[in-house]
Scaffold this active site. Structure first.
Site, PDB file in Angstrom:
ATOM      1  CG  ASN A  40      -0.396  -0.186   2.526  1.00  0.00           C
ATOM      2  OD1 ASN A  40       0.662  -0.783   2.681  1.00  0.00           O
ATOM      3  ND2 ASN A  40      -1.067   0.342   3.541  1.00  0.00           N
ATOM      4  CD  GLU A  42      -1.637   4.733   4.617  1.00  0.00           C
ATOM      5  OE1 GLU A  42      -1.174   5.591   5.384  1.00  0.00           O
ATOM      6  OE2 GLU A  42      -2.325   3.759   5.002  1.00  0.00           O
ATOM      7  CB  CYS A  51      -5.198  -1.497  -1.816  1.00  0.00           C
ATOM      8  SG  CYS A  51      -6.490  -0.783  -0.790  1.00  0.00           S
ATOM      9  CD  GLU A  53      -5.345  -6.103  -1.318  1.00  0.00           C
ATOM     10  OE1 GLU A  53      -4.827  -4.970  -1.232  1.00  0.00           O
ATOM     11  OE2 GLU A  53      -6.051  -6.594  -0.422  1.00  0.00           O
ATOM     12  CB  CYS A  84     -10.829  -2.725   0.709  1.00  0.00           C
ATOM     13  SG  CYS A  84     -10.249  -2.152  -0.908  1.00  0.00           S
ATOM     14  CB  CYS A  87      -8.816  -4.917  -3.207  1.00  0.00           C
ATOM     15  SG  CYS A  87      -7.642  -3.550  -3.105  1.00  0.00           S
TER      16      CYS A  87
HETATM   17  N1  THU Z   1      -5.233  -1.703   2.601  1.00  0.00           N
HETATM   18  C1  THU Z   1      -4.670  -2.471   1.617  1.00  0.00           C
HETATM   19  O1  THU Z   1      -3.591  -2.155   1.091  1.00  0.00           O
HETATM   20  N2  THU Z   1      -5.341  -3.592   1.232  1.00  0.00           N
HETATM   21  C2  THU Z   1      -6.488  -4.030   1.802  1.00  0.00           C
HETATM   22  O2  THU Z   1      -7.043  -5.023   1.360  1.00  0.00           O
HETATM   23  C3  THU Z   1      -7.068  -3.330   2.935  1.00  0.00           C
HETATM   24  C4  THU Z   1      -6.486  -1.995   3.237  1.00  0.00           C
HETATM   25  C5  THU Z   1      -4.512  -0.496   3.029  1.00  0.00           C
HETATM   26  C6  THU Z   1      -5.130   0.785   2.590  1.00  0.00           C
HETATM   27  C7  THU Z   1      -4.579   1.747   3.620  1.00  0.00           C
HETATM   28  O3  THU Z   1      -3.287   2.208   3.192  1.00  0.00           O
HETATM   29  C8  THU Z   1      -4.404   0.904   4.863  1.00  0.00           C
HETATM   30  O4  THU Z   1      -4.454  -0.442   4.429  1.00  0.00           O
HETATM   31  C9  THU Z   1      -5.464   1.132   5.919  1.00  0.00           C
HETATM   32  O5  THU Z   1      -6.729   1.052   5.379  1.00  0.00           O
END
Ligand code: THU
Length: 130
Positions: A40, A42, A51, A53, A84, A87
């Protein structure tokens, strides 16, 4: 191969850029015997974060792949980091309903395995547009 997916997912997680949530995520997928990974990333403008994925899917597409055969996802803590909603839909684009989605702990322990169909039942996908 599962061991390589696990080690690559953990390696990807260690490179996550998550200064806001402090929730690091790694993902590694297999496509035609090749492993692609992502983490991920941000952003100070929160909704622009991406994310793990999605990063792994981008790496697969860049390499010319089109089919996710298996995927491992690792977040933080004892709870499985289930993908999520967005994803799940991205996985549907390149994965069949029986795609195995494994969620592991930061220690590399398998916590949960679900099929894509279980995570996203009655999914809308590329087939719907044919
Ligand atoms: N996140 C992912 O990278 N993949 C997921 O399936 C769930 C959430 C990340 C997004 C964000 O940077 C952090 O987790 C918190 O939500």
């Amino acid at each position: 191969m599962m061991e390589e997916l696990i080690s690559r997912a953990l390696e990807a997680r260690s490179r996550a850029y998550a200064p806001y949530s402090r929730f690091q995520v790694g993902a590694a997928l297999r496509c035609e015997g090749v492993v692609h990974s992502g983490c991920n990333v941000e952003n100070a403008a929160y909704p622009l974060g991406t994310c793990a994925e999605g990063g792994a899917i981008s790496a697969m597409i860049l390499a010319g792949g089109r089919r996710i055969e298996e995927i491992v996802i690792v977040g933080g803590g004892d709870q499985p980091c289930t993908p999520c909603g967005g994803c799940r839909q991205k996985l549907r684009e390149f994965g069949l309903p029986d795609l195995k989605v494994h969620m592991i702990s930061p220690a590399g322990i398998l916590l949960l395995t679900r099929t894509l169909a279980e995570l996203l039942p009655d999914a809308f996908g590329p087939d719907n547009l044919e």
